[in-house]
Design a protein around this motif. Structure first.
Motif, PDB file in Angstrom:
ATOM      1  N   PRO A 138       7.742  11.199  -7.094  1.00 44.56           N
ATOM      2  CA  PRO A 138       8.587  10.602  -7.216  1.00 44.56           C
ATOM      3  C   PRO A 138      10.452  11.133  -6.501  1.00 44.56           C
ATOM      4  N   LEU A 139       9.815  12.969  -6.302  1.00 47.20           N
ATOM      5  CA  LEU A 139      10.884  13.524  -5.320  1.00 47.20           C
ATOM      6  C   LEU A 139      10.695  12.781  -4.145  1.00 47.20           C
ATOM      7  N   ALA A 140       9.712  12.701  -3.436  1.00 45.48           N
ATOM      8  CA  ALA A 140       9.183  12.103  -1.701  1.00 45.48           C
ATOM      9  C   ALA A 140      10.002  10.568  -1.662  1.00 45.48           C
ATOM     10  N   LEU A 141       9.690  10.113  -2.975  1.00 43.86           N
ATOM     11  CA  LEU A 141      10.159   8.572  -2.640  1.00 43.86           C
ATOM     12  C   LEU A 141      12.011   8.208  -3.268  1.00 43.86           C
ATOM     13  N   ALA A 142      12.139   8.781  -3.752  1.00 45.29           N
ATOM     14  CA  ALA A 142      13.535   8.860  -3.850  1.00 45.29           C
ATOM     15  C   ALA A 142      14.017   9.061  -2.666  1.00 45.29           C
ATOM     16  N   GLU A 202       0.861  -1.256  -0.153  1.00 44.80           N
ATOM     17  CA  GLU A 202       0.114   0.459  -0.043  1.00 44.80           C
ATOM     18  C   GLU A 202       1.072   1.130   0.171  1.00 44.80           C
ATOM     19  N   LEU A 203       0.547   1.512  -1.034  1.00 44.41           N
ATOM     20  CA  LEU A 203       1.136   3.363  -1.236  1.00 44.41           C
ATOM     21  C   LEU A 203       0.618   4.323  -1.915  1.00 44.41           C
ATOM     22  N   ASP A 204       0.715   5.104  -1.474  1.00 46.89           N
ATOM     23  CA  ASP A 204       0.286   6.845  -2.071  1.00 46.89           C
ATOM     24  C   ASP A 204       1.347   7.879  -2.141  1.00 46.89           C
ATOM     25  N   VAL A 205       1.573   7.834  -3.197  1.00 43.38           N
ATOM     26  CA  VAL A 205       2.885   8.506  -3.586  1.00 43.38           C
ATOM     27  C   VAL A 205       2.579   9.905  -3.124  1.00 43.38           C
ATOM     28  N   THR A 263      14.800  15.073 -12.388  1.00 49.27           N
ATOM     29  CA  THR A 263      15.835  14.466 -13.223  1.00 49.27           C
ATOM     30  C   THR A 263      16.991  14.438 -13.110  1.00 49.27           C
ATOM     31  N   ASP A 264      16.939  15.080 -13.857  1.00 48.56           N
ATOM     32  CA  ASP A 264      18.634  15.638 -14.718  1.00 48.56           C
ATOM     33  C   ASP A 264      19.503  16.362 -12.525  1.00 48.56           C
ATOM     34  N   LYS A 277      23.448   0.271  -2.115  1.00 49.15           N
ATOM     35  CA  LYS A 277      23.595  -0.968  -2.591  1.00 49.15           C
ATOM     36  C   LYS A 277      24.393  -0.726  -4.164  1.00 49.15           C
ATOM     37  N   GLY A 278      24.300   0.967  -4.973  1.00 53.38           N
ATOM     38  CA  GLY A 278      25.296   1.301  -5.849  1.00 53.38           C
ATOM     39  C   GLY A 278      23.580   0.534  -6.736  1.00 53.38           C
ATOM     40  N   GLY A 279      22.508   1.189  -6.709  1.00 52.23           N
ATOM     41  CA  GLY A 279      21.422   0.850  -6.864  1.00 52.23           C
ATOM     42  C   GLY A 279      20.854   2.039  -8.057  1.00 52.23           C
ATOM     43  N   ALA A 280      19.695   1.855  -8.628  1.00 48.18           N
ATOM     44  CA  ALA A 280      18.953   2.957  -8.869  1.00 48.18           C
ATOM     45  C   ALA A 280      17.621   3.179  -9.217  1.00 48.18           C
ATOM     46  N   ILE A 281      17.394   4.662  -9.763  1.00 46.26           N
ATOM     47  CA  ILE A 281      16.402   5.560 -10.045  1.00 46.26           C
ATOM     48  C   ILE A 281      15.869   5.824 -11.141  1.00 46.26           C
TER      49      ILE A 281
END
Length: 243
Positions: free
Chosen positions: A120-124, A67-70, A165-166, A134-138
């Protein structure tokens, strides 16, 4: 800036195998296409996020409905406290209202900004620390309307996502985080049902996004129209060829 051509072959691709991925808006549109393709690529787990997780019906044990409300920062923080193993975040959720930018009632624009930009900014922000470890990605899903003045208030929100994003990429690159912007025209989902124009296959767009993650790309330009518009950003709007 590196872009990803889906026909290019990369020799140093990383892999999504054994990664843990969170996808927002996973119950509909492009979102629902991420789940089977991620599973096919051997991910360890997919957090399939939606406002109503009961809408996630995939029974694979690697899929965890969430459950997630962005639009709710507390919801984003709660998700990050639960999904502490996430290495890839795909900010896919989005809405379209298409109000006039001159409308005195800015309610629709604010709704788009809340979901398409601030979500997206809140989740990032909530996941950046653990993804960096973890050296992951968004991944942020934007639109060709980031660059065209024909999307009304929706285009405003997506132009903001492009800029964010930039900026996010510049901040996170020193920490080893890939930030991938996705730009696409009409996709054959409910969101684009208002138009009879040709549309991209959502499964194909998702394939390009996942290829872009594995290729370490900065951008995915998912159709020929988007690639044409992107190539003309040095020109004034009135001089760009849109056909």
């Amino acid at each position: 800036m590196t872009t990803h051509d889906p026909d290019d072959q990369e020799n140093d691709m990383t892999s999504l195998q054994n990664q843990t991925v969170l996808v927002t808006g996973a119950n509909r549109g492009m979102g629902r296409h991420y789940i089977p393709q991620l599973l096919d690529r051997g991910v360890a787990k997919v957090y399939a996020a939606a406002r109503d997780p009961r809408l996630i019906t995939v029974t694979d044990p690697r899929v965890v409905p969430m459950e997630l409300d962005v639009t709710d920062e507390n919801s984003a923080s709660a998700a990050a406290s639960v999904a502490t193993d996430v290495s890839v975040l795909i900010n896919n959720a989005g809405i379209i209202r298409g109000a006039s930018v001159l409308d005195r009632d800015s309610t629709k624009l604010r709704e788009e900004l809340d979901t398409n930009l601030f979500g997206p900014l809140a989740l990032a922000s909530a996941f950046a620390e653990q993804i960096a470890r973890k050296g992951g990605a968004i991944v942020n899903v934007a639109s060709v309307l980031s660059w065209l003045p024909v999307g009304a208030s929706y285009g405003v929100s997506k132009a903001a996502v492009w800029s964010a994003t930039d900026s996010m990429r510049l901040e996170l690159a020193p920490r080893g985080v890939q930030v991938l912007g996705v730009y696409v025209g009409l996709v054959d989902t409910d969101m684009a049902s208002f138009s009879d124009s040709p549309k991209s296959d959502p499964a194909d767009v998702v394939r390009q996004v996942l290829d872009g993650i594995e290729a370490g790309a900065d951008e995915v330009l998912a159709d020929e129209f988007t690639r044409s518009v992107r190539a003309q950003l040095n020109l004034p709007v009135g001089q760009r060829r849109l056909g």
